[in-house]
Design a protein around this motif. Structure first.
Motif, mmCIF file in Angstrom:
data_model
loop_
_atom_site.group_PDB
_atom_site.id
_atom_site.type_symbol
_atom_site.label_atom_id
_atom_site.label_comp_id
_atom_site.label_asym_id
_atom_site.label_seq_id
_atom_site.Cartn_x
_atom_site.Cartn_y
_atom_site.Cartn_z
ATOM 1 N N ILE A 1 4.031 2.379 8.150
ATOM 2 C CA ILE A 1 3.449 1.170 7.576
ATOM 3 C C ILE A 1 3.370 1.361 6.073
ATOM 4 C CG2 ILE A 1 1.338 -0.188 7.472
ATOM 5 C CD1 ILE A 1 1.101 0.526 10.498
ATOM 6 N N ILE A 2 4.062 0.497 5.345
ATOM 7 C CA ILE A 2 4.181 0.663 3.902
ATOM 8 C C ILE A 2 3.505 -0.512 3.214
ATOM 9 C CG2 ILE A 2 5.802 1.073 2.004
ATOM 10 C CD1 ILE A 2 6.083 3.136 4.230
ATOM 11 N N SER A 3 2.466 -0.226 2.422
ATOM 12 C CA SER A 3 1.709 -1.293 1.756
ATOM 13 C C SER A 3 2.405 -1.766 0.478
ATOM 14 C CB SER A 3 0.311 -0.796 1.410
ATOM 15 O OG SER A 3 -0.303 -0.244 2.536
ATOM 16 N N ARG A 4 1.723 -2.678 -0.232
ATOM 17 C CA ARG A 4 2.334 -3.312 -1.400
ATOM 18 C C ARG A 4 2.603 -2.341 -2.541
ATOM 19 N NH1 ARG A 4 -0.962 -8.942 -0.891
ATOM 20 N NH2 ARG A 4 -2.797 -7.634 -0.836
ATOM 21 N N GLY A 5 3.717 -2.564 -3.214
ATOM 22 C CA GLY A 5 3.998 -1.856 -4.457
ATOM 23 C C GLY A 5 4.286 -0.378 -4.303
ATOM 24 N N VAL A 6 4.790 0.030 -3.140
ATOM 25 C CA VAL A 6 5.103 1.446 -2.922
ATOM 26 C C VAL A 6 6.553 1.729 -3.325
ATOM 27 C CG1 VAL A 6 5.465 3.183 -1.101
ATOM 28 C CG2 VAL A 6 3.408 1.760 -1.096
ATOM 29 N N VAL A 7 6.773 2.880 -3.955
ATOM 30 C CA VAL A 7 8.128 3.286 -4.318
ATOM 31 C C VAL A 7 8.521 4.490 -3.469
ATOM 32 C CG1 VAL A 7 9.593 4.141 -6.194
ATOM 33 C CG2 VAL A 7 7.768 2.484 -6.680
ATOM 34 N N ILE A 8 9.654 4.389 -2.788
ATOM 35 C CA ILE A 8 10.144 5.519 -1.992
ATOM 36 C C ILE A 8 11.537 5.881 -2.504
ATOM 37 C CG2 ILE A 8 10.775 6.306 0.319
ATOM 38 C CD1 ILE A 8 8.613 4.394 1.386
ATOM 39 N N VAL B 1 1.240 4.364 4.392
ATOM 40 C CA VAL B 1 1.213 4.531 2.947
ATOM 41 C C VAL B 1 0.447 3.357 2.346
ATOM 42 C CG1 VAL B 1 2.607 4.847 0.881
ATOM 43 C CG2 VAL B 1 3.434 5.706 3.072
ATOM 44 N N PHE B 2 -0.627 3.641 1.619
ATOM 45 C CA PHE B 2 -1.461 2.607 1.005
ATOM 46 C C PHE B 2 -0.808 2.102 -0.279
ATOM 47 C CE2 PHE B 2 -5.949 3.617 2.908
ATOM 48 C CZ PHE B 2 -5.405 3.531 4.170
ATOM 49 N N PRO B 3 -1.358 1.019 -0.870
ATOM 50 C CA PRO B 3 -0.690 0.400 -2.022
ATOM 51 C C PRO B 3 -0.423 1.361 -3.183
ATOM 52 C CG PRO B 3 -2.407 -1.027 -1.217
ATOM 53 C CD PRO B 3 -2.530 0.246 -0.458
ATOM 54 N N LYS B 4 0.679 1.079 -3.865
ATOM 55 C CA LYS B 4 1.034 1.700 -5.145
ATOM 56 C C LYS B 4 1.230 3.206 -5.087
ATOM 57 C CE LYS B 4 -1.022 -1.961 -7.834
ATOM 58 N NZ LYS B 4 -2.208 -2.380 -8.537
ATOM 59 N N CYS B 5 1.625 3.732 -3.937
ATOM 60 C CA CYS B 5 1.959 5.153 -3.893
ATOM 61 C C CYS B 5 3.392 5.358 -4.361
ATOM 62 C CB CYS B 5 1.832 5.686 -2.456
ATOM 63 S SG CYS B 5 0.116 5.846 -1.943
ATOM 64 N N VAL B 6 3.666 6.527 -4.893
ATOM 65 C CA VAL B 6 5.025 6.872 -5.299
ATOM 66 C C VAL B 6 5.442 8.121 -4.526
ATOM 67 C CG1 VAL B 6 6.508 7.532 -7.216
ATOM 68 C CG2 VAL B 6 4.630 5.909 -7.586
ATOM 69 N N ILE B 7 6.535 7.986 -3.780
ATOM 70 C CA ILE B 7 7.022 9.111 -2.989
ATOM 71 C C ILE B 7 8.369 9.503 -3.583
ATOM 72 C CG2 ILE B 7 7.774 9.813 -0.685
ATOM 73 C CD1 ILE B 7 5.704 7.594 0.279
#
Lengths: 370, 381
Positions: A305-312, A323-329
């Motif tokens: 589950i990928i929340s808003r504004g995540v970069v993978i 993954v909660f909002p705005k995480c960078v992986i």
């Protein structure tokens, strides 16, 4: 439409088994299902039933909750008359008690022109037709109607919830705690319907008599005196009272039928973020996942589950994770059975693996690197 | 009396007939764009992000969707006590009713709206371009040059210059000549249809122009040339970001492909210059077990179980198992059923592409209107 009802959402919820996600926020504003917060479900249920007057009584750190609710616009509750109100804790109040908070804000109850109350919590996530239940209640002449869900106890999903003992006429005779020792249990969903006058009387008498911290305790302590009826809810319920149950409810939504019921039976509203559409680049691989807007995905995502504004980034693999909002992986990171709270960044090549019953939780704002 | 320094007027009344069925029942500025937007969102968001809080939107052709989309302007933070957004369709007065006969006439008929705010400057915009521009920088330039009018220009390839209004300017940006669609262009600075005027100057030229029976009531054709003739100081303001006029089906499709191109310069995912739009509260997108999504933009409410490549999908689009969508733009709520194949197509909202049906031949762009039930292989409607 429930024109004569007001909603009371009491957030005196037990956070003892979900501490790692509630350091900065109440259970009510934990991000869930990629674009929502836990409280969106009960608030939307109320909105969809036509309720326009809601009081939210909150005890713990509420910044994130207040930010999320704002003026109540997403739920159409930015009204001149009625609308949504947030009542914060005051100094020295016990966190798990709502009675004093309610007593101190009786004005809110007196001032409302509504004559009936729906009292609820946020942690029971469901898409529920409150209108139908309210009509049932009105027909029954009961003092209180409480909504419950008949659950199987095999998976411990409703551990520590109140369980109702119900007689053949549907009256609640006693209330215990579900320790999952029985095969099934009638778990209370903490949704109560009653007259406002009755509700106010309970608050005052509870303080007068002493011995109860919450309004529901007072009702349960007087089951002989009051006519309390149980109403069964047949749909899907997700109980968010531990990290484990949060993780499993989140994974439940990847089942298409659960997703469709929870998110599409009637609309679920939330604060909009004006995120751009999500961009999937060449090389991305997405399988069985729920994704919000505003993400940029170059790597692999499975059962997550990928929340808003995540970069993978490229080469990264996110499996069975939330993954909660705005995480960078970053590149070549591997995540399995992990919950990343907001604004977490994972440095290149890191590997994080949790257990499927005990997911690893990375605290908000962490930088996982050297 | 309070007043505003600048008022923006967005020309949004045109039909945009070259977009064919996309504008049959909808004004061009309200045509969906980029998955979750409508074309005018870019201009409205530019105003909001540039700190302009008073915006008039001039509407005329098929305004229903446009009006309901803009509403009171809260999506763009333009619901204000004093100022905010105002929808300005043509109206009737004591002397009779008048359609807007041209871009300049539309402003002329709304002189009293602008006068109400008593602004120093007026910014004239069109509601049908895709770009991100900080108008406050253009205003700074306008003040620095002490200009009477400033026209935003963009460098275009020489061979395309004859399709535009071309500004011939000196080194310092002062315009000495304007040529509308010249056969032999002398420069490559094309007008973007974005003007800042000193309001009192513009006001008097509009009144003059209204008396001229020969005039077509157009900024490019009449007002600008008359101002040059009258010896006013006109300056060209060079813009070097991404800018696209989506006036034709081809350019509309290309602009979508630009959104997918990392190098195009149009990044929607920029938190410092968000593009705002009305919110519809859809669930998150679900990407299924056998799905494959590459180089595409997908928004909330989509359920994808098939293959999607180089495409832009709007709210609530469903792509079933073994269905394939390539190089296409799919609007909200359209369903692509099992085994269907869509290639280089623009499909309107609420359509159903039935199981196994092929749409498009991967060469020409195929355009399908709203609410169509497509049961047979289709190349064009």
């Amino acid at each position: 439409m429930l024109k004569d009802y007001m909603g009371i959402i009491s957030l005196s919820e037990d956070e003892s088994n979900i501490r790692s996600l509630t350091v900065h926020r109440p259970i009510a504003s934990i991000p869930i299902f990629a674009r929502y917060r836990v409280i969106d479900f009960i608030l939307s249920n109320m909105k969809n039933a036509g309720i326009t007057n809601v009081g939210i009584f909150t005890q713990t750190a509420s910044r994130s909750l207040i930010d999320h609710i704002g003026t109540g616009k997403p739920w159409d509750m930015n009204r001149k008359n009625d609308g949504v109100f947030i009542f914060n804790r005051y100094l020295n109040a016990a966190v798990n008690s709502d009675i004093k908070l309610l007593k101190n804000n009786l004005e809110f109850l007196y001032r409302s022109k509504k004559n009936k109350v729906i009292l609820a919590s946020s942690y029971m996530v469901c898409n529920m037709d409150l209108e139908e239940i309210a009509y049932e209640h009105e027909k029954s002449d009961a003092d209180v109607t409480v909504v419950y869900k008949k659950v199987e106890n095999g998976d411990n999903m409703f551990l520590n919830c109140d369980s109702l003992n119900i007689d053949k006429d549907g009256r609640v005779t006693s209330v215990g705690r579900n320790l999952c020792l029985t095969d099934t249990a009638n778990v209370s969903m903490d949704v109560f319907i009653m007259n406002k006058e009755f509700f106010i009387d309970c608050i005052l008498r509870c303080i007068q008599d002493g011995g109860c911290d919450t309004i529901k305790q007072y009702i349960y302590a007087n089951l002989k005196k009051f006519d309390v009826r149980a109403h069964e809810f047949k749909g899907y319920v997700g109980c968010i009272n531990s990290v484990n149950s949060y993780y499993r409810v989140s994974m439940d939504i990847l089942d298409y039928n659960v997703m469709n019921e929870l998110l599409n039976t009637s609309k679920v509203y939330t604060k909009s973020n004006d995120s751009a559409p999500t961009k999937y680049l060449n090389g991305s691989e997405i399988v069985n996942s729920l994704v919000a807007n505003g993400c940029v995905i170059k790597g692999t995502v499975k059962n997550s589950i990928i929340s808003r504004g995540v970069v993978i980034e490229e080469g990264a693999e996110v499996i069975n994770s939330i993954v909660f909002p705005k995480c960078v992986i970053n590149k070549n990171v591997k995540l399995k059975n992990v919950i990343l709270d907001k604004n977490v960044e994972i440095e290149e090549d890191k590997v994080l693996i949790g257990d499927k019953n005990y997911p690893v939780v990375i605290e908000k704002g962490s930088y996982v690197g050297i | 009396m309070p007043k505003k320094e600048i008022v923006a007027m967005i020309l949004a009344g045109g039909q945009g007939s070259r977009l064919k069925i996309l504008t049959r029942t909808n004004a061009k500025p309200a045509v969906p764009f980029g998955g979750k937007y409508r074309i005018i969102d870019f201009t409205l968001s530019n105003c909001s992000n540039s700190g302009i809080d008073t915006v008039g939107v001039l509407t005329q052709y098929q305004p229903l969707i446009l009006h309901s989309h803009i509403g009171i302007g809260s999506a763009w933070d333009l619901d204000r006590r004093f100022g905010g957004v105002a929808l300005l369709p043509p109206f009737e007065s004591e002397s009779g009713g008048n359609w807007y006969k041209g871009t300049a006439d539309a402003i002329f008929q709304n002189i009293s709206f602008i006068d109400y705010y008593d602004p120093e400057y007026v910014l004239i915009l069109s509601g049908d371009h895709i770009y991100k521009m900080d108008y406050s920088k253009m205003l700074d330039y306008h003040k620095e040059k002490k200009a009477d009018a400033t026209i935003a220009v963009i460098e275009v390839p020489l061979k395309e210059a004859s399709r535009f209004g071309i500004m011939n300017a000196e080194e310092d940006g002062k315009i000495y000549e304007f040529e509308e669609k010249p056969k032999k262009p002398k420069s490559t600075l094309a007008s973007m249809g974005i003007y800042i005027f000193n309001w009192q100057k513009l006001r008097s030229y509009l009144r003059e122009d209204e008396k001229d029976p020969e005039s077509q009531r157009d900024f490019g054709k009449n007002i600008i040339p008359k101002m040059l003739e009258g010896g006013l100081k006109l300056y060209a303001y060079k813009f070097d970001g991404y800018w696209k006029d989506v006036g034709t089906v081809d350019s509309y499709w290309e602009a979508h492909m630009d959104l997918l191109d990392e190098q195009s310069g149009m990044d929607l995912n920029d938190s410092y210059w968000k593009v705002y739009t009305a919110d519809y509260s859809y669930p998150p997108q679900y990407i299924g077990v056998d799905a494959e999504v590459k180089n595409s933009l997908v928004v909330e409410g989509c359920i994808i179980e098939g293959e999607v490549r180089n495409s832009v999908l709007s709210y609530g689009v469903k792509v079933a198992k073994n269905a394939k969508v390539v190089d296409s733009i799919i609007m909200n709520g359209t369903e692509i059923e099992e085994g269907a194949f869509v290639c280089r197509a623009i499909i309107g909202k609420g359509c159903k592409v039935r199981a196994g049906v092929h749409v498009g031949n991967c060469q020409d762009i195929v355009l399908i209107g709203d609410n169509k039930d497509i049961k047979e292989n289709t190349k064009n409607e």
